[in-house]
Write an enzyme that holds these catalytic residues in place. Sequence first.
Site, short mmCIF file in Angstrom:
data_model
loop_
_atom_site.label_atom_id
_atom_site.label_comp_id
_atom_site.label_asym_id
_atom_site.label_seq_id
_atom_site.Cartn_x
_atom_site.Cartn_y
_atom_site.Cartn_z
N MET A 1 -15.56 65.52 -41.76
CA MET A 1 -15.89 66.74 -40.95
C MET A 1 -16.52 65.14 -39.56
O MET A 1 -17.83 64.83 -39.98
CB MET A 1 -17.21 67.42 -41.31
CG MET A 1 -16.78 68.43 -42.27
SD MET A 1 -18.01 69.94 -42.92
CE MET A 1 -16.70 69.75 -43.71
N ASP B 1 -13.52 66.41 -48.59
CA ASP B 1 -13.79 66.95 -46.86
C ASP B 1 -14.56 65.82 -46.32
O ASP B 1 -15.05 65.75 -45.72
CB ASP B 1 -14.73 68.34 -47.10
CG ASP B 1 -13.86 69.56 -47.62
OD1 ASP B 1 -12.94 69.79 -47.08
OD2 ASP B 1 -14.75 70.12 -48.07
N GLY C 1 -15.60 74.41 -54.26
CA GLY C 1 -16.79 73.39 -53.91
C GLY C 1 -17.69 74.32 -55.31
O GLY C 1 -18.08 73.85 -55.56
N MET D 1 -6.96 77.88 -44.62
CA MET D 1 -8.56 78.04 -45.03
C MET D 1 -8.40 79.25 -45.02
O MET D 1 -8.34 80.19 -44.15
CB MET D 1 -9.09 77.67 -43.57
CG MET D 1 -8.84 75.74 -43.13
SD MET D 1 -9.91 74.65 -44.26
CE MET D 1 -11.85 75.32 -44.57
N MET E 1 -11.27 67.47 -41.09
CA MET E 1 -11.05 68.09 -40.14
C MET E 1 -11.95 67.01 -38.71
O MET E 1 -13.33 66.62 -38.39
CB MET E 1 -12.39 68.63 -40.26
CG MET E 1 -12.49 69.71 -41.34
SD MET E 1 -13.20 70.56 -42.57
CE MET E 1 -12.98 69.55 -44.09
N HIS F 1 -11.36 66.99 -53.58
CA HIS F 1 -11.40 67.78 -52.25
C HIS F 1 -12.14 67.19 -51.49
O HIS F 1 -13.03 66.53 -51.97
CB HIS F 1 -11.14 68.84 -51.81
CG HIS F 1 -10.67 69.15 -51.22
ND1 HIS F 1 -9.19 70.29 -50.30
CD2 HIS F 1 -11.16 69.70 -49.91
CE1 HIS F 1 -9.17 69.80 -48.81
NE2 HIS F 1 -10.58 69.98 -48.87
N HIS G 1 -9.40 66.06 -46.57
CA HIS G 1 -9.55 67.03 -45.72
C HIS G 1 -9.81 66.27 -43.95
O HIS G 1 -11.09 66.61 -44.20
CB HIS G 1 -9.71 68.38 -46.74
CG HIS G 1 -9.83 69.33 -45.49
ND1 HIS G 1 -9.63 70.70 -45.77
CD2 HIS G 1 -9.30 69.77 -44.40
CE1 HIS G 1 -9.77 72.06 -44.34
NE2 HIS G 1 -9.10 71.11 -43.20
N ASP H 1 -8.91 77.48 -49.26
CA ASP H 1 -9.77 76.43 -49.32
C ASP H 1 -10.33 76.82 -48.52
O ASP H 1 -10.50 77.21 -47.26
CB ASP H 1 -9.45 74.99 -48.74
CG ASP H 1 -10.69 73.92 -48.11
OD1 ASP H 1 -11.40 74.33 -48.75
OD2 ASP H 1 -10.46 72.84 -47.57
N GLY H 2 -11.82 77.30 -49.36
CA GLY H 2 -12.92 78.10 -49.19
C GLY H 2 -13.61 79.30 -49.39
O GLY H 2 -12.97 80.16 -49.22
N GLY H 3 -14.40 79.03 -49.97
CA GLY H 3 -14.83 80.81 -50.73
C GLY H 3 -14.43 80.63 -52.12
O GLY H 3 -14.23 81.58 -52.58
N GLY I 1 -20.00 77.36 -49.65
CA GLY I 1 -20.17 77.71 -49.43
C GLY I 1 -20.86 79.51 -48.61
O GLY I 1 -21.91 80.48 -48.56
N SER J 1 -14.28 70.89 -54.72
CA SER J 1 -15.10 70.00 -53.59
C SER J 1 -15.79 69.02 -54.12
O SER J 1 -17.37 69.44 -53.78
CB SER J 1 -14.26 70.88 -52.52
OG SER J 1 -14.51 70.35 -51.48
N GLY K 1 -16.62 73.92 -42.13
CA GLY K 1 -18.05 73.01 -41.32
C GLY K 1 -18.44 73.35 -42.46
O GLY K 1 -19.50 72.44 -42.59
N PHE K 2 -19.09 73.93 -43.42
CA PHE K 2 -19.55 73.96 -44.41
C PHE K 2 -19.14 74.83 -45.92
O PHE K 2 -19.07 75.72 -45.86
CB PHE K 2 -20.82 75.45 -44.22
CG PHE K 2 -21.79 74.83 -41.97
CD1 PHE K 2 -22.10 73.26 -42.46
CD2 PHE K 2 -21.04 75.52 -41.17
CE1 PHE K 2 -22.94 72.98 -41.40
CE2 PHE K 2 -20.87 74.65 -40.24
CZ PHE K 2 -22.60 73.56 -39.84
#
Length: 230
Positions: free
Chosen positions: A37, A35, A198, A138, A69, A33, A67, A176-178, A146, A8, A143-144
């Site tokens: 926002m 993102d 990411g 998700m 958002m 990827h 993606h 997606d995420g963590g 990390g 990402s 939104g963020f």
Amino acid sequence: MEMIIAPSLLAANPACFGQEAARAERAGADWLHLDIMDGQFVPNISFGPAIVAAVRPRAKKLFFDVHLMCAKPEILLEQFAAAGADQIIIHVELGEHVGPLIWKIKKLGRKVGLAVNPPTAIAAAQPHLEQIDLLLVMTVNPGFGGQSFIHECLPKVQQADAWRRERELPYRISVDGGVNFQTAAECARAGADTFVAGTSLFGHRNLKAAVAKMRKIVNANDPALADLKV
Ligand code: DX5
Ligand code: ZN
């Protein structure tokens, strides 16, 4: 299904996104990827179509997984398609707008993804499964970058995989995420085949080794491999 590793760009150095995308391509990533926002759908702003268009020629072989958002994706679809998106992901939380948005993305000749936020039931995506190329679960609140992986989202991956088998549908299941070496293995076991990561990939100096390690882990489905040094 072939496993896809999608670094990402949000976790790359924003001062040199072009070089970072090229680094991902050289590292053997399958997708990039991106993102997007808008400061409304999520409490953060990232980048828009002009940046995607500028990065596109630096990584010609990568599949651009965009993606959105965004609260009003309809005002951006043409621009992202023209900027070089191969796939456009919208959110199921947009409710009644989802059907028309899917249709519009298809009309633009792009693949379609549908994303589901952690508080949203996976059942919300069910009516759209026949129309989509990818279902994105998700695993953090968007939104963020990390943030820590939310394990409670894993049953959604299992449910998505069960529906896919039952109905013999071809959509990919992305997380997606963590997503790191450990959680990627858990996602693969639950049925995911597309891994957006990411921090855990771009954070490595040796991105090539990190991509190869994640690929090995999700293919082998062995969490013990996550302890190997990159
Ligand atoms: C979260 C984004 C993610 C993010 C993942 O809002 O949708 O794609 O970049 O980043 P990491 O892997 O750092 O959680
Ligand atoms: Zn994303």
